[in-house]
Design a protein around this motif. Structure first.
Motif, mmCIF file in Angstrom:
data_model
loop_
_atom_site.group_PDB
_atom_site.id
_atom_site.type_symbol
_atom_site.label_atom_id
_atom_site.label_comp_id
_atom_site.label_asym_id
_atom_site.label_seq_id
_atom_site.Cartn_x
_atom_site.Cartn_y
_atom_site.Cartn_z
ATOM 1 N N MET A 1 -20.035 12.124 -1.977
ATOM 2 C CA MET A 1 -19.413 11.183 -2.170
ATOM 3 C C MET A 1 -18.188 11.200 -1.202
ATOM 4 S SD MET A 1 -16.335 12.333 -5.202
ATOM 5 C CE MET A 1 -17.663 12.044 -6.864
ATOM 6 N N ARG A 2 -18.068 10.123 -0.780
ATOM 7 C CA ARG A 2 -17.480 10.181 0.236
ATOM 8 C C ARG A 2 -16.031 9.823 -0.092
ATOM 9 N NH1 ARG A 2 -20.530 7.613 3.946
ATOM 10 N NH2 ARG A 2 -22.811 8.645 3.310
ATOM 11 N N LEU A 3 -15.276 10.210 -0.077
ATOM 12 C CA LEU A 3 -13.742 10.840 0.157
ATOM 13 C C LEU A 3 -13.154 10.072 1.247
ATOM 14 C CD1 LEU A 3 -13.651 14.374 -1.830
ATOM 15 C CD2 LEU A 3 -13.716 12.000 -2.350
ATOM 16 N N LEU A 4 -12.342 8.951 0.773
ATOM 17 C CA LEU A 4 -10.584 8.608 1.523
ATOM 18 C C LEU A 4 -9.584 8.658 0.798
ATOM 19 C CD1 LEU A 4 -10.374 6.877 4.247
ATOM 20 C CD2 LEU A 4 -10.328 5.215 2.676
ATOM 21 N N GLU A 5 -8.851 9.400 1.709
ATOM 22 C CA GLU A 5 -7.355 9.667 0.815
ATOM 23 C C GLU A 5 -6.461 8.862 0.839
ATOM 24 O OE1 GLU A 5 -4.044 13.058 1.203
ATOM 25 O OE2 GLU A 5 -5.506 13.360 2.609
ATOM 26 N N TYR A 6 -6.274 7.976 -0.288
ATOM 27 C CA TYR A 6 -5.052 7.423 0.096
ATOM 28 C C TYR A 6 -3.333 7.862 0.178
ATOM 29 C CZ TYR A 6 -2.235 2.643 -1.832
ATOM 30 O OH TYR A 6 -1.688 1.913 -1.728
ATOM 31 N N PRO A 7 -2.679 7.041 1.520
ATOM 32 C CA PRO A 7 -1.640 7.269 1.884
ATOM 33 C C PRO A 7 -0.607 7.524 0.992
ATOM 34 C CG PRO A 7 -1.641 5.317 2.795
ATOM 35 C CD PRO A 7 -2.991 5.251 1.620
ATOM 36 N N LEU A 8 0.279 8.364 0.938
ATOM 37 C CA LEU A 8 1.370 8.097 0.198
ATOM 38 C C LEU A 8 2.522 6.877 -0.038
ATOM 39 C CD1 LEU A 8 3.079 12.223 1.087
ATOM 40 C CD2 LEU A 8 1.658 11.344 -1.027
ATOM 41 N N PRO A 9 3.555 6.559 -0.806
ATOM 42 C CA PRO A 9 3.419 7.196 -2.109
ATOM 43 C C PRO A 9 2.618 6.755 -2.400
ATOM 44 C CG PRO A 9 4.759 5.718 -2.204
ATOM 45 C CD PRO A 9 4.140 5.612 -0.534
ATOM 46 N N ASN A 10 2.565 7.834 -4.061
ATOM 47 C CA ASN A 10 1.766 7.989 -5.138
ATOM 48 C C ASN A 10 1.198 6.169 -5.105
ATOM 49 O OD1 ASN A 10 0.367 7.455 -8.452
ATOM 50 N ND2 ASN A 10 -0.076 9.739 -7.109
ATOM 51 N N ILE A 11 -0.099 5.632 -5.866
ATOM 52 C CA ILE A 11 -0.845 4.679 -6.324
ATOM 53 C C ILE A 11 0.695 4.202 -7.127
ATOM 54 C CG2 ILE A 11 -1.854 2.972 -6.968
ATOM 55 C CD1 ILE A 11 -4.843 4.251 -5.547
ATOM 56 N N GLY A 12 0.904 4.826 -8.147
ATOM 57 C CA GLY A 12 1.928 4.418 -9.159
ATOM 58 C C GLY A 12 3.004 4.149 -9.518
ATOM 59 N N ALA A 13 3.378 4.482 -7.778
ATOM 60 C CA ALA A 13 4.842 4.428 -7.575
ATOM 61 C C ALA A 13 5.169 2.708 -6.651
ATOM 62 C CB ALA A 13 5.244 5.232 -6.577
ATOM 63 N N GLN A 14 4.206 2.171 -6.461
ATOM 64 C CA GLN A 14 4.073 1.037 -5.972
ATOM 65 C C GLN A 14 3.566 -0.063 -6.528
ATOM 66 O OE1 GLN A 14 0.652 2.297 -2.927
ATOM 67 N NE2 GLN A 14 2.722 2.038 -1.133
ATOM 68 N N THR A 15 4.141 -1.004 -6.680
ATOM 69 C CA THR A 15 3.464 -2.647 -6.950
ATOM 70 C C THR A 15 2.833 -2.980 -6.428
ATOM 71 O OG1 THR A 15 4.715 -3.988 -4.840
ATOM 72 C CG2 THR A 15 6.066 -3.591 -6.752
ATOM 73 N N ARG A 16 1.672 -4.518 -7.020
ATOM 74 C CA ARG A 16 0.851 -4.495 -6.346
ATOM 75 C C ARG A 16 0.674 -4.736 -5.031
ATOM 76 N NH1 ARG A 16 -3.121 -8.471 -10.568
ATOM 77 N NH2 ARG A 16 -3.600 -6.675 -11.957
ATOM 78 N N ASP A 17 1.827 -5.703 -4.780
ATOM 79 C CA ASP A 17 1.955 -5.978 -2.622
ATOM 80 C C ASP A 17 2.215 -4.986 -1.803
ATOM 81 O OD1 ASP A 17 2.191 -9.065 -3.593
ATOM 82 O OD2 ASP A 17 4.817 -9.014 -3.802
ATOM 83 N N GLU A 18 2.825 -3.891 -2.586
ATOM 84 C CA GLU A 18 2.302 -2.694 -1.537
ATOM 85 C C GLU A 18 1.385 -2.007 -1.303
ATOM 86 O OE1 GLU A 18 7.562 -1.419 -2.198
ATOM 87 O OE2 GLU A 18 6.022 -0.972 -3.744
ATOM 88 N N LEU A 19 0.679 -2.079 -2.176
ATOM 89 C CA LEU A 19 -0.851 -1.208 -2.650
ATOM 90 C C LEU A 19 -1.289 -2.148 -2.028
ATOM 91 C CD1 LEU A 19 -1.595 -1.191 -6.789
ATOM 92 C CD2 LEU A 19 -1.529 1.233 -5.424
ATOM 93 N N TYR A 20 -1.127 -3.718 -1.975
ATOM 94 C CA TYR A 20 -2.354 -4.179 -0.675
ATOM 95 C C TYR A 20 -2.280 -3.967 0.830
ATOM 96 C CZ TYR A 20 -4.316 -8.636 1.954
ATOM 97 O OH TYR A 20 -5.154 -9.607 2.672
ATOM 98 N N VAL A 21 -0.576 -3.863 1.187
ATOM 99 C CA VAL A 21 0.011 -3.031 2.692
ATOM 100 C C VAL A 21 -1.212 -2.051 3.138
ATOM 101 C CG1 VAL A 21 1.803 -2.675 3.554
ATOM 102 C CG2 VAL A 21 1.517 -5.034 2.543
ATOM 103 N N SER A 22 -0.522 -1.248 1.900
ATOM 104 C CA SER A 22 -1.461 -0.006 2.364
ATOM 105 C C SER A 22 -2.320 0.408 2.344
ATOM 106 C CB SER A 22 -0.593 1.384 0.899
ATOM 107 O OG SER A 22 1.156 1.205 1.256
ATOM 108 N N SER A 23 -3.571 -0.414 1.771
ATOM 109 C CA SER A 23 -4.743 -0.842 1.699
ATOM 110 C C SER A 23 -5.676 -1.226 2.939
ATOM 111 C CB SER A 23 -5.262 -1.221 0.394
ATOM 112 O OG SER A 23 -4.648 -0.533 -0.695
ATOM 113 N N VAL A 24 -4.872 -2.237 3.595
ATOM 114 C CA VAL A 24 -5.554 -2.902 4.290
ATOM 115 C C VAL A 24 -6.291 -2.442 5.714
ATOM 116 C CG1 VAL A 24 -5.340 -4.376 5.561
ATOM 117 C CG2 VAL A 24 -4.569 -5.176 3.375
ATOM 118 N N PRO A 25 -5.186 -1.222 6.135
ATOM 119 C CA PRO A 25 -5.097 -0.588 7.296
ATOM 120 C C PRO A 25 -6.957 0.579 6.729
ATOM 121 C CG PRO A 25 -3.170 -0.430 6.711
ATOM 122 C CD PRO A 25 -3.690 -1.052 5.348
ATOM 123 N N LEU A 26 -7.153 1.002 6.091
ATOM 124 C CA LEU A 26 -8.248 2.208 5.362
ATOM 125 C C LEU A 26 -9.171 0.801 5.431
ATOM 126 C CD1 LEU A 26 -6.395 2.845 1.732
ATOM 127 C CD2 LEU A 26 -6.357 4.094 4.411
#
Length: 414
Positions: A1-26
Motif C-alpha cells: 500500500m502506498r501512503l501519502l501524508e496529507y499536511p496539517l490541519p486535518n481535512i475535517g477543518a478545511q473548506t473545499r477551496d482549502e482542500l484544493y490548495v493543500s492537495s495540488v502540491p501533492l
C-alpha cells in the motif's frame, strides 16, 4: 500500500477551496508513488504456499494446536476447536453445495470464501455441524456488495449484528427470549463467532492491518426473533420474504444502546421509544445519514410485552415506524454541528442543495427547527425478542454503507 501524508490541519477543518490548495502540491508525489515500484522497505506481506484444503497443517495436543493458530492469528484470541478433516466433513454433510464452490471474494483481501472454508471456520468457532446452512447464508450476506465488507475496518469499529428468523431458530436451539444477547446459548454465540473468524481468516481483518478500529468491541450474539410471541408478522416478512422463511439478516451495528424502560398506554411507550431513538441516532450517526449511503438501517428491539401493548393499542409495525419517524426529532443545529466536523462550514441547507438530503431537512434556516433522524419510516428495523414479560427496549445504530442491511435465505439440504 502506498501512503501519502496529507499536511496539517486535518481535512475535517478545511473548506473545499482549502482542500484544493493543500492537495495540488501533492499531485507529483502521488503520481510517482502510483507509477514507480515500491522500495523493499515499503512492501510487506505474508508468505503464501500452494496447499490443498485437505492438507494437514499441524499435529499436536489441543494446547499446541491453539498456540499454533494464535501465533498465526488464525483465531480471535479465544481457544478454537481444531478443524480436523472429520469435523469439517461433518459440516459439509449438512449442505448439497460443493466444498469448492466460491460463495464470494471477501474484501479487503479479495480471497475466496468457499463452502469448505465456511465449514472450517464454523468448526473452529465451536458451531454444531447442523448450523452449516446458517453459516453459508451469513457468508453470502457479507459477500454481497450491499453489505460493504470493505468498510468493516473503519476506526469507528463497526460490528455485524445478526438476526435470524424462521422455524430453524427453534430447530437449532437459538435463544430468542430472556438474555437473548448473553453469550450462553451455543447457536447464538458460536454463529456470531464464526462470522468474526471468517472476517479475520478470509477477509483479512487483523488488528493493526485491515482492522483499524479505534476501540472496537466484541461480536454480538446473534438475535433470534421471538416469532411465536410477536403480535406482528416476523421481520423476515418486512424484508420481503414469505412467512415461515428461514432467513438471516446482517447489518453493521455501530453500537447497541442500554435497554430502556417504557410504561403506560401504547402512546406513552411510543413517546419514550421515539425519545430514545432520537437520542441514540442523533449524534455522530447523523453523519451516516448524510455521507455514508442513501439508507441507514437502525434496529429497534422490543420485548413481546412492549410489542403486545403497542399492538393492542391499534399499532401495526408500519404504524409504529411512522409514529417514531414523525417524533424522533432533533434541533437542526445538532445536525449542522456534525456536518461541520466533516467539512468546514457545511450544513443541512447546503446538503439539500447538493441533493444529499430531502427538502424536509431545510424547510427553514431556523437552527432550532426540528428534523428527523431517519430518511424514511421503513429504514427502522423492528425485531421482537428478549424477556417476554419485561417493559424494556433497545436501539442499535447503523452506519449506512458501513455494514448495509442484507438478508439471505437459509437453504437446507433437499
Amino acid at each position: 500500500m502506498r501512503l501519502l501524508e496529507y499536511p496539517l490541519p486535518n481535512i475535517g477543518a478545511q473548506t473545499r477551496d482549502e482542500l484544493y490548495v493543500s492537495s495540488v502540491p501533492l499531485i507529483d508525489e502521488l503520481v510517482s508513488l502510483l507509477t514507480h515500484a515500491a522500495s523493499s522497505e515499503a512492501t510487506t506481506g505474508r508468505k503464501t504456499t500452494n496447499s490443498s484444503p485437505r492438507d494437514i497443517v499441524f499435529k499436536g495436543t489441543l494446547q499446541e494446536v491453539n498456540d499454533h493458530f494464535q501465533e498465526r492469528i488464525w483465531s480471535d484470541g479465544l481457544p478454537i476447536i481444531p478443524p480436523t478433516l472429520e469435523t469439517v466433513e461433518a459440516f459439509l454433510s449438512f449442505t448439497d453445495r460443493s466444498p469448492d464452490e466460491v460463495i464470494g471474494l471477501l474484501p479487503p483481501t479479495r480471497l475466496p470464501a468457499t463452502v469448505w472454508k465456511v465449514a472450517v471456520n464454523g468448526a473452529m468457532a465451536g458451531c454444531h455441524p447442523e448450523y452449516m446452512p446458517v453459516l453459508l447464508a451469513l457468508a453470502e450476506a457479507i459477500a454481497d456488495p450491499a453489505f460493504g465488507l470493505e468498510h468493516v475496518g473503519t476506526t469507528a469499529g463497526m460490528t455485524p449484528l445478526i438476526i435470524v428468523n424462521g422455524p430453524i431458530t427453534k430447530q437449532l436451539g437459538f435463544n430468542s427470549g430472556q438474555g437473548v444477547m448473553r453469550p450462553q446459548a451455543p447457536a447464538n454465540i458460536t454463529v456470531s463467532r464464526f462470522l468474526r473468524l471468517l472476517m479475520v481468516n478470509i477477509a483479512g481483518y487483523r488488528l493493526g492491518e485491515a482492522d483499524m478500529a479505534t476501540f472496537g468491541r466484541n461480536y454480538y450474539p446473534a438475535i433470534a426473533e421471538a416469532e411465536d410471541e410477536s403480535p406482528w408478522p416476523p421481520m423476515s416478512v418486512d424484508r420481503g420474504f414469505a412467512p415461515g422463511t428461514n432467513l438471516v439478516t446482517v447489518s453493521g451495528a455501530d453500537s447497541i444502546a442500554h435497554s430502556f424502560l417504557s410504561d403506560g398506554p401504547a402512546e406513552n411507550h411510543l413517546r419514550i421509544i421515539a425519545r430514545e431513538v432520537a437520542r441514540e441516532l442523533g449524534g455522530n450517526l447523523l453523519v451516516a445519514m448524510e455521507r455514508f449511503g442513501g439508507r441507514i438501517a437502525p434496529v429497534l428491539g422490543l420485548t413481546p410485552l412492549v410489542s403486545g401493548i403497542l399492538a393492542d393499542g391499534g399499532y401495526s409495525k408500519d404504524k409504529v415506524k411512522q409514529w417514531i419517524y414523525e417524533r424522533a426529532l432533533i434541533p437542526a443545529r445538532l445536525f449542522d454541528e456534525q456536518l461541520a466536523r466533516i467539512e468546514a462550514g457545511y450544513n443541512l441547507q447546503e446538503s439539500v442543495k447538493r441533493g444529499k438530503l430531502s427538502e424536509r431537512f431545510a424547510l427553514s434556516d431556523d437552527p432550532e427547527r426540528l428534523v428527523p433522524v431517519l430518511h424514511e419510516p421503513d429504514e427502522l428495523q423492528i425485531v421482537v425478542c428478549g424477556a417476554p414479560n419485561r417493559n424494556r427496549s433497545f436501539v442499535s445504530g447503523q452506519f449506512g454503507k458501513y455494514g448495509g442491511d442484507v438478508s439471505k435465505e437459509i437453504k437446507l439440504r433437499k
